[in-house]
Structures are given as structure tokens and as C-alpha cells.
Design a protein around this motif. Structure first.
Motif, short mmCIF file in Angstrom:
data_model
loop_
_atom_site.label_atom_id
_atom_site.label_comp_id
_atom_site.label_asym_id
_atom_site.label_seq_id
_atom_site.Cartn_x
_atom_site.Cartn_y
_atom_site.Cartn_z
N LYS A 260 0.83 -1.21 0.00
CA LYS A 260 0.00 0.00 0.00
C LYS A 260 0.86 1.25 0.00
O LYS A 260 0.55 2.24 -0.68
N ALA A 261 1.94 1.23 0.76
CA ALA A 261 2.83 2.40 0.82
C ALA A 261 3.48 2.65 -0.53
O ALA A 261 3.54 3.79 -1.01
N MET A 262 3.98 1.61 -1.16
CA MET A 262 4.61 1.77 -2.47
C MET A 262 3.59 2.17 -3.54
O MET A 262 3.91 2.97 -4.44
N THR A 263 2.39 1.64 -3.43
CA THR A 263 1.34 2.01 -4.38
C THR A 263 0.96 3.48 -4.23
O THR A 263 0.70 4.18 -5.23
N LYS A 264 0.94 3.95 -3.01
CA LYS A 264 0.68 5.38 -2.75
C LYS A 264 1.71 6.24 -3.45
O LYS A 264 1.37 7.25 -4.10
N LEU A 265 2.97 5.86 -3.35
CA LEU A 265 4.04 6.60 -4.01
C LEU A 265 3.89 6.53 -5.53
O LEU A 265 3.97 7.56 -6.22
N GLN A 266 3.64 5.33 -6.05
CA GLN A 266 3.52 5.18 -7.49
C GLN A 266 2.32 5.94 -8.04
O GLN A 266 2.34 6.45 -9.16
N GLY A 267 1.27 6.04 -7.21
CA GLY A 267 0.08 6.78 -7.63
C GLY A 267 0.34 8.26 -7.83
O GLY A 267 -0.42 8.94 -8.54
N GLN A 268 1.43 8.77 -7.23
CA GLN A 268 1.79 10.17 -7.41
C GLN A 268 3.02 10.34 -8.31
O GLN A 268 3.61 11.42 -8.35
N SER A 269 3.36 9.28 -9.01
CA SER A 269 4.48 9.38 -9.96
C SER A 269 4.03 8.88 -11.33
O SER A 269 3.51 9.65 -12.13
N THR A 270 4.16 7.59 -11.60
CA THR A 270 3.83 7.08 -12.93
C THR A 270 2.40 6.58 -13.04
O THR A 270 1.91 6.34 -14.14
N THR A 271 1.72 6.37 -11.91
CA THR A 271 0.44 5.67 -11.87
C THR A 271 0.67 4.24 -12.40
O THR A 271 1.71 3.65 -12.15
N ASN A 272 -0.28 3.67 -13.15
CA ASN A 272 -0.14 2.27 -13.53
C ASN A 272 0.88 2.06 -14.64
O ASN A 272 1.14 2.97 -15.44
N PRO A 273 1.47 0.85 -14.72
CA PRO A 273 2.29 0.51 -15.88
C PRO A 273 1.41 0.39 -17.12
O PRO A 273 0.18 0.33 -17.03
N CYS A 274 2.05 0.33 -18.27
CA CYS A 274 1.34 0.22 -19.55
C CYS A 274 0.36 -0.96 -19.55
O CYS A 274 0.75 -2.10 -19.26
N SER A 275 -0.90 -0.69 -19.88
CA SER A 275 -1.92 -1.74 -19.87
C SER A 275 -1.62 -2.84 -20.88
O SER A 275 -1.86 -4.03 -20.63
N ILE A 276 -1.08 -2.46 -22.02
CA ILE A 276 -0.74 -3.44 -23.07
C ILE A 276 0.39 -4.35 -22.60
O ILE A 276 0.34 -5.58 -22.76
N SER A 277 1.40 -3.77 -21.99
CA SER A 277 2.51 -4.55 -21.46
C SER A 277 2.04 -5.50 -20.36
O SER A 277 2.55 -6.61 -20.22
N GLN A 278 1.06 -5.06 -19.58
CA GLN A 278 0.55 -5.93 -18.52
C GLN A 278 -0.11 -7.18 -19.10
O GLN A 278 0.06 -8.29 -18.58
N MET A 279 -0.85 -7.02 -20.18
CA MET A 279 -1.48 -8.18 -20.81
C MET A 279 -0.43 -9.13 -21.37
O MET A 279 -0.55 -10.36 -21.27
N ALA A 280 0.62 -8.58 -21.95
CA ALA A 280 1.70 -9.41 -22.47
C ALA A 280 2.43 -10.13 -21.34
O ALA A 280 2.80 -11.30 -21.46
N ALA A 281 2.65 -9.42 -20.23
CA ALA A 281 3.33 -10.03 -19.09
C ALA A 281 2.50 -11.16 -18.49
O ALA A 281 3.04 -12.19 -18.05
N SER A 282 1.19 -10.99 -18.46
CA SER A 282 0.31 -12.05 -17.96
C SER A 282 0.47 -13.31 -18.80
O SER A 282 0.53 -14.44 -18.28
N GLU A 283 0.57 -13.15 -20.10
CA GLU A 283 0.81 -14.28 -20.99
C GLU A 283 2.17 -14.91 -20.70
O GLU A 283 2.30 -16.14 -20.66
N ALA A 284 3.18 -14.07 -20.47
CA ALA A 284 4.52 -14.58 -20.19
C ALA A 284 4.52 -15.48 -18.95
O ALA A 284 5.11 -16.56 -18.94
N PHE A 285 3.83 -15.03 -17.92
CA PHE A 285 3.85 -15.76 -16.65
C PHE A 285 3.00 -17.03 -16.68
O PHE A 285 3.30 -17.98 -15.95
N THR A 286 1.95 -17.06 -17.48
CA THR A 286 1.00 -18.19 -17.42
C THR A 286 1.16 -19.20 -18.54
O THR A 286 0.72 -20.34 -18.40
N ALA A 287 1.78 -18.83 -19.64
CA ALA A 287 1.93 -19.74 -20.78
C ALA A 287 3.15 -20.64 -20.60
O ALA A 287 3.84 -20.60 -19.59
N SER A 288 3.45 -21.43 -21.60
CA SER A 288 4.61 -22.31 -21.57
C SER A 288 5.89 -21.52 -21.31
O SER A 288 6.06 -20.40 -21.84
#
Length: 401
Positions: A260-288
Motif C-alpha cells: 500500500k505504501a509503495m502504491t501510494k508513491l507510485q500513484g503520485q508518480s507514474t500511476t499504472n504501468p502500460c496496460s498493453i505490457s501488462q497483458m503481455a506479461a500475464s501471458e509470459a507468466f502463465t503460458a509455456s
């Protein structure tokens, strides 16, 4: 009037990025340059991961997500941590950032007060000390001996470095720049020390954890000692193992209150990471995970070849590491000597500067990693280029007087 803050003046630009930029500039100007300076896989992002990113764009997954990452990605990370290490987290104990570096920045900025100490074994990644400084902390650099311990921190060294002011202990395994990795028993010995000092938090930088060779098995602090989970931030990401450096996705697994503390900081800097990259990363972690197996085989062959080549050059000595894609040879045999073009070598920085100017091979000097007398090369490039680079390094080293 100087607009630059005193805070910023206390840190240095990333020296690895600076050397890589210089090599690119020289190459753009028509010079024949082989760059072994960047910490970046030469493999392309696997096709299934790229397609997941394309699908995200086509399906309109282009909006803001939660500051700390989408639930889908955090769930994928939870699953990956369990499969890799048999450690259990909830999605609320996961946060996603714009690369692993932001995770470390968030952790230090969210926790350090002026004068708090951070123990960092050296050689170490170039950004740790500057991030600590920027956050108001004090880096306690603990040199690790190459011959006695293969650059690995020993329990007695950790014990001696801890004071009442110690806030963090940062451990990178496998390590940038050396490539050495801590076995489970070696981590166990460090955990025993940390259990005796309840005020010390641990940042486990596991970004290279999947890139290990010769049957070595990676582990991590929380897997070795679950009692340390309540004060450990485990950092990882997609950049190295999945060849996704430009996608900029890193993550932290940590106690919910600190997330929560780190999220508070990130919320006042970059906010969320790229949504497209997040979808790709999800595939990376769950696929072969087969693409990682393929990379490991190639990296291991390159490591063996380059390490052998360097150790055959008089004046150079190189430890064969367990992981990552770096070698960290000693160049101490060339100190106080003169290169073919007349450069007197007083430091490792002189050595790599002359190597670049005279033979067109870019490397990074050891002092950048808090360890003088060495230099780092990356073997995350094609075998043909590595063969040519080794020829040039040999030619450079054989023409000293």
C-alpha cells in the motif's frame, strides 16, 4: 540561478547506460563497434507474448488499470511465484511497476529516512547506491572477495555490517555484474543472520533468477525462510527471462501494508504501468516457459566459450558464474601498463576506454559496480559477435608494454 536540486546532484547518471549510448553513437558514426555493455537479451520477445500485446490493443485494453497493476496480472504473478518457489501470496500482496528499477525506487523512497543504512554487497548493480542516496539513505557497501568467496557475501560480513541504523539488506542473485548465484544453503546461512535482527528488511532482487546454468536451482529468501516474509520485498519482472526489456514490467511481492505504501508513491508518480505490457506479461507468466529453456541453453554455451577465451589471455582471470548473462573478469594484470596506442592504464576505467577506442569493444568498468580492478561484459549477443569480440580483446591485451 541553478535550477537543479541538491538531491539530484548527489547521484550519477547510470554508467552502463552511458557507455551503451557512447557505443551506439560511435557505431552510428561509421565505426565498427561490438557492444558488450548492455544488460539486455539479444533474443526477441516470444511470439505468443507479442501476440498477447497485439490482442490487448485490438480488444481495447488501452485504458488505465489499477495503480499497482491489473488483478489479472497480479493473479498471474501469484501463480508464477507458487510454481517457481512454492511460496504463497495474495494479489493484494503484489504490485506491478514500470520495470524492476521502479520497484526498488518505490521501496527505498517509501521507507528510508535521512541516515538510514542499506547494506549492499559489492560488486553490485550500478543503480542501488544512487537510488539509496536519492531516498536519503546511506549505502553500506560490503566488498566480497573473488578468490575466497566467488564474490558472494559471507554471513560474518553481513553480521558485521548490521547496525541499529540498518533499514535494508539488498541481495541480487544471480548477481549483476558477476553472474554468481547463491545456493539454498548459502541463502540459509544469510537468513540465520537476518532472523537475529528483526529491524532489518530484505530486498531480494531476483530479476535473473530463471537464467541459471549447469543444473543450478534458484531459490529466494522467502522460500528458504518463511519467517522473513513479513519483512521481505521480492522483486522480479519480465525483462531478462522473457526478453521484454522494452515492455517495462517489474513486480514486488511484499507485506500488504508495504504494498500500500509503495502504491501510494507510485500513484503520485507514474500511476499504472502500460496496460498493453501488462497483458503481455500475464501471458509470459502463465503460458509455456519453453522459451526460457531455449535461451538458457544458448546462454550457457556462450558463457562457457567466452569464459574460456578470456582465461586463456595472459593478464585476465575470470570466474565462471552460475547465472545471468555477464562475466566479470579481473584486469589487474594490466594496471600501470601502456596500451598499443599509448594509453597508460591507471584504472579499470582507463582499460575499458582504451578497449573501446582501440579495438571497438564496449564493456563497463568495475568501479561502476563498486569493485575496482574488473570489467563487465555481457554475452547476451550473437555467438559470431562474441567470437570477434574475444579476438579483439585478445589482440588488445597482447599489445601492452
Amino acid at each position: 540561478m541553478d535550477i537543479v536540486s541538491n538531491r539530484l546532484k548527489r547521484i550519477q547518471p547510470s554508467q552502463t547506460l552511458a557507455i551503451s549510448a557512447k557505443a551506439r553513437e560511435m557505431k552510428a558514426n561509421g565505426q565498427d563497434i561490438i557492444s558488450l555493455s548492455a544488460g539486455e537479451p539479444d533474443f526477441d520477445t516470444p511470439e505468443n507474448i507479442k501476440q498477447a500485446g497485439i490482442k490487448a490493443i485490438q480488444s481495447g485494453q488501452t485504458k488505465y488499470t489499477d495503480v499497482g497493476g491489473s488483478l489479472e496480472l497480479r493473479q498471474a504473478i501469484v501463480k508464477r511465484l507458487n510454481e517457481d518457489y512454492k511460496i504463497t501470496y495474495d494479489p493484494e500482496e503484489i504490485m506491478v511497476s514500470c520495470g524492476g528499477k521502479q520497484v526498488i525506487f518505490n521501496a527505498m523512497m517509501a521507507s528510508l529516512n535521512q541516515g538510514d543504512e542499506v547494506i549492499i554487497p559489492s560488486p553490485c548493480w550500478v543503480s542501488y547506491p544512487d537510488i539509496v542516496t536519492l531516498a536519503g539513505g546511506k549505502s553500506v557497501i560490503v566488498p566480497c572477495n573473488a578468490k575466497k568467496s566467488h564474490f558472494k557475501l559471507q554471513p560474518n560480513q553481513l553480521e558485521a555490517a548490521i547496525t541499529s541504523k540498518t533499514k535494508w539488506f539488498i541481495l541480487n542473485s544471480p548477481c549483476n555484474p558477476t553472474g554468481v548465484a547463491y545456493s539454498r544453503s548459502e541463502l540459509r546461512a544469510l537468513c540465520d543472520v537476518l532472523l537475529r535482527h528483526e529491524h532489518v528488511w530484505i530486498l531480494a532482487d531476483d530479476i535473473y533468477s530463471k537464467l541459471v546454468y549447469d543444473g543450478f536451482t534458484s531459490s529466494t529468501i522467502v522460500a528458504v525462510e518463511p519467517l522473513l516474509k513479513s519483512r521481505t520485498v521480492t522483486m522480479n519482472g519480465v525483462s531478462k527471462a522473457y526478453a521484454m526489456t522494452g515492455w517495462r514490467i517489474g513486480y514486488a511481492a511484499a507485506p500488504k501494508h508495504f504494498i500500500k505504501a509503495m502504491t501510494k508513491l507510485q500513484g503520485q508518480s507514474t500511476t499504472n504501468p502500460c496496460s498493453i505490457s501488462q497483458m503481455a506479461a500475464s501471458e509470459a507468466f502463465t503460458a509455456s516457459q519453453q522459451s526460457i529453456v531455449t535461451m538458457i541453453k544458448t546462454y550457457e554455451e556462450r558463457r562457457d566459450f567466452v569464459c574460456q577465451q578470456l582465461n586463456e589471455i595472459p593478464g585476465l582471470t575470470c570466474i565462471k558464474p552460475e547465472g545471468a548473462f555477464y562475466l566479470f573478469p579481473s584486469m589487474k594484470g594490466f594496471l600501470n601498463k601502456t596500451s598499443k596506442n599509448g594509453t597508460h592504464i591507471k584504472t579499470d576505467q582507463d582499460f575499458v576506454a582504451a578497449l573501446l577506442e582501440e579495438e571497438g569493444v564496449a564493456a563497463v568498468h568495475g568501479a561502476a559496480f563498486m569493485m575496482e580492478g574488473y570489467f563487465r561484459i555481457s554475452y547476451a549477443t550473437s555467438t559470431l559477435l562474441l567470437e570477434e569480440a574475444c579476438k579483439r580483446i585478445r589482440q588488445f591485451c597482447m599489445n601492452f608494454s
